[in-house]
Motif scaffolding. Structure first.
Motif, PDB file in Angstrom:
ATOM      1  N   MET A  52       0.826  -1.207   0.000  1.00  0.00           N
ATOM      2  CA  MET A  52       0.000   0.000   0.000  1.00  0.00           C
ATOM      3  C   MET A  52       0.863   1.261   0.000  1.00  0.00           C
ATOM      4  O   MET A  52       0.563   2.238  -0.700  1.00  0.00           O
ATOM      5  CB  MET A  52      -0.908  -0.022   1.231  1.00  0.00           C
ATOM      6  CG  MET A  52      -1.838   1.161   1.339  1.00  0.00           C
ATOM      7  SD  MET A  52      -3.005   1.240  -0.037  1.00  0.00           S
ATOM      8  CE  MET A  52      -4.030   2.602   0.504  1.00  0.00           C
ATOM      9  N   ARG A  53       1.932   1.263   0.761  1.00  0.00           N
ATOM     10  CA  ARG A  53       2.801   2.436   0.823  1.00  0.00           C
ATOM     11  C   ARG A  53       3.424   2.733  -0.538  1.00  0.00           C
ATOM     12  O   ARG A  53       3.450   3.877  -0.992  1.00  0.00           O
ATOM     13  CB  ARG A  53       3.915   2.216   1.858  1.00  0.00           C
ATOM     14  CG  ARG A  53       3.438   2.282   3.280  1.00  0.00           C
ATOM     15  CD  ARG A  53       4.564   1.932   4.234  1.00  0.00           C
ATOM     16  NE  ARG A  53       4.027   1.419   5.479  1.00  0.00           N
ATOM     17  CZ  ARG A  53       4.749   0.872   6.440  1.00  0.00           C
ATOM     18  NH1 ARG A  53       6.058   0.762   6.291  1.00  0.00           N
ATOM     19  NH2 ARG A  53       4.194   0.434   7.543  1.00  0.00           N
ATOM     20  N   PHE A  54       3.926   1.678  -1.191  1.00  0.00           N
ATOM     21  CA  PHE A  54       4.553   1.891  -2.492  1.00  0.00           C
ATOM     22  C   PHE A  54       3.531   2.294  -3.550  1.00  0.00           C
ATOM     23  O   PHE A  54       3.824   3.140  -4.421  1.00  0.00           O
ATOM     24  CB  PHE A  54       5.316   0.638  -2.930  1.00  0.00           C
ATOM     25  CG  PHE A  54       6.797   0.751  -2.715  1.00  0.00           C
ATOM     26  CD1 PHE A  54       7.438   0.000  -1.746  1.00  0.00           C
ATOM     27  CD2 PHE A  54       7.561   1.628  -3.480  1.00  0.00           C
ATOM     28  CE1 PHE A  54       8.806   0.117  -1.537  1.00  0.00           C
ATOM     29  CE2 PHE A  54       8.930   1.748  -3.289  1.00  0.00           C
ATOM     30  CZ  PHE A  54       9.557   0.993  -2.312  1.00  0.00           C
ATOM     31  N   VAL A  55       2.340   1.706  -3.506  1.00  0.00           N
ATOM     32  CA  VAL A  55       1.313   2.061  -4.487  1.00  0.00           C
ATOM     33  C   VAL A  55       0.912   3.528  -4.328  1.00  0.00           C
ATOM     34  O   VAL A  55       0.779   4.263  -5.318  1.00  0.00           O
ATOM     35  CB  VAL A  55       0.083   1.143  -4.348  1.00  0.00           C
ATOM     36  CG1 VAL A  55      -1.075   1.647  -5.197  1.00  0.00           C
ATOM     37  CG2 VAL A  55       0.435  -0.278  -4.779  1.00  0.00           C
ATOM     38  N   LEU A  56       0.729   3.979  -3.077  1.00  0.00           N
ATOM     39  CA  LEU A  56       0.383   5.379  -2.840  1.00  0.00           C
ATOM     40  C   LEU A  56       1.509   6.298  -3.309  1.00  0.00           C
ATOM     41  O   LEU A  56       1.263   7.322  -3.971  1.00  0.00           O
ATOM     42  CB  LEU A  56       0.098   5.610  -1.360  1.00  0.00           C
ATOM     43  CG  LEU A  56      -0.226   7.051  -0.960  1.00  0.00           C
ATOM     44  CD1 LEU A  56      -1.513   7.520  -1.626  1.00  0.00           C
ATOM     45  CD2 LEU A  56      -0.337   7.180   0.558  1.00  0.00           C
ATOM     46  N   PHE A  57       2.745   5.934  -2.977  1.00  0.00           N
ATOM     47  CA  PHE A  57       3.892   6.721  -3.415  1.00  0.00           C
ATOM     48  C   PHE A  57       3.946   6.811  -4.939  1.00  0.00           C
ATOM     49  O   PHE A  57       4.141   7.895  -5.517  1.00  0.00           O
ATOM     50  CB  PHE A  57       5.170   6.091  -2.863  1.00  0.00           C
ATOM     51  CG  PHE A  57       6.423   6.484  -3.580  1.00  0.00           C
ATOM     52  CD1 PHE A  57       6.880   7.799  -3.567  1.00  0.00           C
ATOM     53  CD2 PHE A  57       7.164   5.532  -4.285  1.00  0.00           C
ATOM     54  CE1 PHE A  57       8.045   8.163  -4.247  1.00  0.00           C
ATOM     55  CE2 PHE A  57       8.326   5.889  -4.955  1.00  0.00           C
ATOM     56  CZ  PHE A  57       8.762   7.208  -4.937  1.00  0.00           C
ATOM     57  N   LEU A  58       3.745   5.689  -5.623  1.00  0.00           N
ATOM     58  CA  LEU A  58       3.795   5.675  -7.083  1.00  0.00           C
ATOM     59  C   LEU A  58       2.668   6.512  -7.689  1.00  0.00           C
ATOM     60  O   LEU A  58       2.876   7.192  -8.708  1.00  0.00           O
ATOM     61  CB  LEU A  58       3.712   4.239  -7.602  1.00  0.00           C
ATOM     62  CG  LEU A  58       4.951   3.364  -7.347  1.00  0.00           C
ATOM     63  CD1 LEU A  58       4.686   1.929  -7.762  1.00  0.00           C
ATOM     64  CD2 LEU A  58       6.179   3.913  -8.069  1.00  0.00           C
ATOM     65  N   ALA A  59       1.494   6.474  -7.057  1.00  0.00           N
ATOM     66  CA  ALA A  59       0.378   7.273  -7.562  1.00  0.00           C
ATOM     67  C   ALA A  59       0.726   8.759  -7.563  1.00  0.00           C
ATOM     68  O   ALA A  59       0.467   9.479  -8.536  1.00  0.00           O
ATOM     69  CB  ALA A  59      -0.865   7.018  -6.709  1.00  0.00           C
ATOM     70  N   ILE A  60       1.333   9.229  -6.487  1.00  0.00           N
ATOM     71  CA  ILE A  60       1.681  10.650  -6.379  1.00  0.00           C
ATOM     72  C   ILE A  60       2.926  10.960  -7.204  1.00  0.00           C
ATOM     73  O   ILE A  60       3.014  12.020  -7.833  1.00  0.00           O
ATOM     74  CB  ILE A  60       1.877  11.031  -4.903  1.00  0.00           C
ATOM     75  CG1 ILE A  60       0.552  10.840  -4.149  1.00  0.00           C
ATOM     76  CG2 ILE A  60       2.383  12.468  -4.765  1.00  0.00           C
ATOM     77  CD1 ILE A  60       0.644  10.955  -2.667  1.00  0.00           C
ATOM     78  N   LEU A  61       3.882  10.020  -7.268  1.00  0.00           N
ATOM     79  CA  LEU A  61       5.092  10.236  -8.061  1.00  0.00           C
ATOM     80  C   LEU A  61       4.747  10.431  -9.539  1.00  0.00           C
ATOM     81  O   LEU A  61       5.355  11.259 -10.225  1.00  0.00           O
ATOM     82  CB  LEU A  61       6.045   9.058  -7.898  1.00  0.00           C
ATOM     83  CG  LEU A  61       7.359   9.143  -8.690  1.00  0.00           C
ATOM     84  CD1 LEU A  61       8.187  10.339  -8.224  1.00  0.00           C
ATOM     85  CD2 LEU A  61       8.157   7.839  -8.549  1.00  0.00           C
TER      86      LEU A  61
END
Length: 409
Positions: free
Chosen positions: A241-250
């Protein structure tokens, strides 16, 4: 007192439900509004290099949660009681720190709920925060509070994950660059790492899932294998979840969109979701942030109040009223504060990151030297060595980031 665990099919199903509830309580606490806001802010400032902080937070999470869950199961006591038994008086210190940190976090959680309803409906954040706090109070006052608590956390957690995946698929992030910088970052910022660690595993979050299992009686060496699997499952869920959220904003930041981080009403995560999907993105952000905030309000209040027992045993009714009071105090402080909600959410993560090494140090000592508190169990040495390394790392990061953390206010 917890009921003994039966081997009947019904009891087995209840145990599975208990482990699932603990997994989601830990996961939704770790992916609260603080983490969402921190991720947007730091992704905007660090870009792909923020992947390194995410990876470090997951590694630390793995070591901390696995040890805390397992040692709590073996001692059959909550964290403050275990600490007092190991080092007299330390349980009171740990309880005060977790309760104060939980209160600070819950102020931020209520702020996050207000921001979420503002994004969904344009509602004033303070009115939205108050409405969400009252809903959480209603859950705790229900006669079936335990069942409602578990189902609300699981349902809202699944909703939150689905919504973030939609945005991540739409923002087209530079995945290869993010993976490279997760191992070889261009920039390493200790204040950022301490803040993100505090927002995902600091303060009360460290003990949320472990104390939920304790309340359900899923403890002892006979449950250790299941406790280990549940802890690992929770870490995997939160890590993804952390990486998916980070990738969404990145993906949004890499496309050239500049997020506003300076104004008193800045809401960088909302801006990123809106940039990815327009008006629908803003609505989805509102749902994600509100779900994350409500589950975190519940988790912070539940876990913080579980530390009250060190000062005197409480009945279930007294614990419910203390939880209600805890939420009300958090709400009153939030309503009276003039600090911008986004800035508050970043600060409380850093504050709880400073608390983390204290509790972990006590539990590491228990694992190394107090097998008597674990029923004579000889604790896994590689896990303890990893805990000792993380202890040293979190003490070092905390000492080097205090000024940077308070600068967020």
């Amino acid at each position: 007192m917890a009921e003994p665990i039966s081997t009947s099919p019904t009891a087995s199903a209840a145990a599975r439900g208990g482990f699932l509830a603990a997994i989601f309580l830990m996961a939704t606490s770790a992916i609260g509004p603080g983490f969402i806001t921190q991720t947007a802010t730091f992704t905007a400032t660090l870009g792909s290099a923020f992947a390194f902080a995410i990876l470090v937070s997951i590694v630390i999470d793995f070591v901390v949660q696995l040890n805390i869950w397992r040692i709590t199961a073996l001692t059959r006591s909550n964290a403050s009681a275990t600490a007092n038994a190991a080092i007299p008086g330390s349980g009171y210190l740990l309880a005060v720190l977790v309760i104060v940190g939980g209160l600070a976090f819950n102020i931020g959680n209520i702020a996050g709920a207000g921001l979420g309803l503002n994004a969904m409906f344009g509602l004033d954040p303070k009115i939205g925060g108050a409405a969400s706090a009252l809903l959480a109070i209603g859950i705790f006052l229900s006669r079936r509070a335990g069942l409602i608590l578990d189902r609300a956390i699981i349902g809202l957690g699944l909703l939150m994950i689905a919504m973030v995946v939609i945005v991540a698929l739409s923002s087209n992030p530079p995945v290869g660059e993010a993976l490279r910088q997760s191992a070889l970052p261009d920039v390493i910022d200790f204040a950022t790492i301490t803040t993100i660690v505090g927002g995902t595993v600091g303060g009360y979050i460290t003990y949320s899932g472990a104390h939920r299992l304790l309340d359900k009686g899923l403890v002892g060496e006979e449950n250790l294998a299941n406790v280990t699997r549940a802890s690992l499952s929770g870490i995997i869920v939160t890590g993804i979840m952390r990486f998916v959220l980070f990738l969404a904003i990145l993906g949004v930041v890499a496309s050239g969109v500049t997020l506003d981080l300076s104004s008193q009403v800045a809401n960088p995560a909302a801006q990123a979701f809106a940039a990815a999907l327009g008006d629908w993105g803003m609505r989805i952000f509102g749902v994600v942030l509100w779900a994350a905030a409500l589950t975190s309000v519940i988790g912070a209040a539940y876990t913080s109040v579980s530390f009250f027992d060190v000062f005197g045993a409480m009945t279930d009714g007294q614990r419910s009223m203390a939880t209600v009071g805890f939420i009300l105090v958090s709400l009153l402080v939030y309503v009276s504060l003039g600090t911008a909600p986004a800035a508050l959410l970043i600060f409380v993560g850093g504050f709880n990151g400073l608390i983390l090494p204290i509790g972990l140090t006590i539990f590491t000592y228990v694992g190394f030297a107090r097998s008597d508190l674990m029923g004579g169990h000889r604790y896994n040495r590689p896990l303890l060595i990893a805990a000792a390394i993380v202890c040293a790392l979190t003490w070092y990061m905390g000492a080097n980031s205090i000024g940077g953390i308070f600068a967020f206010l």
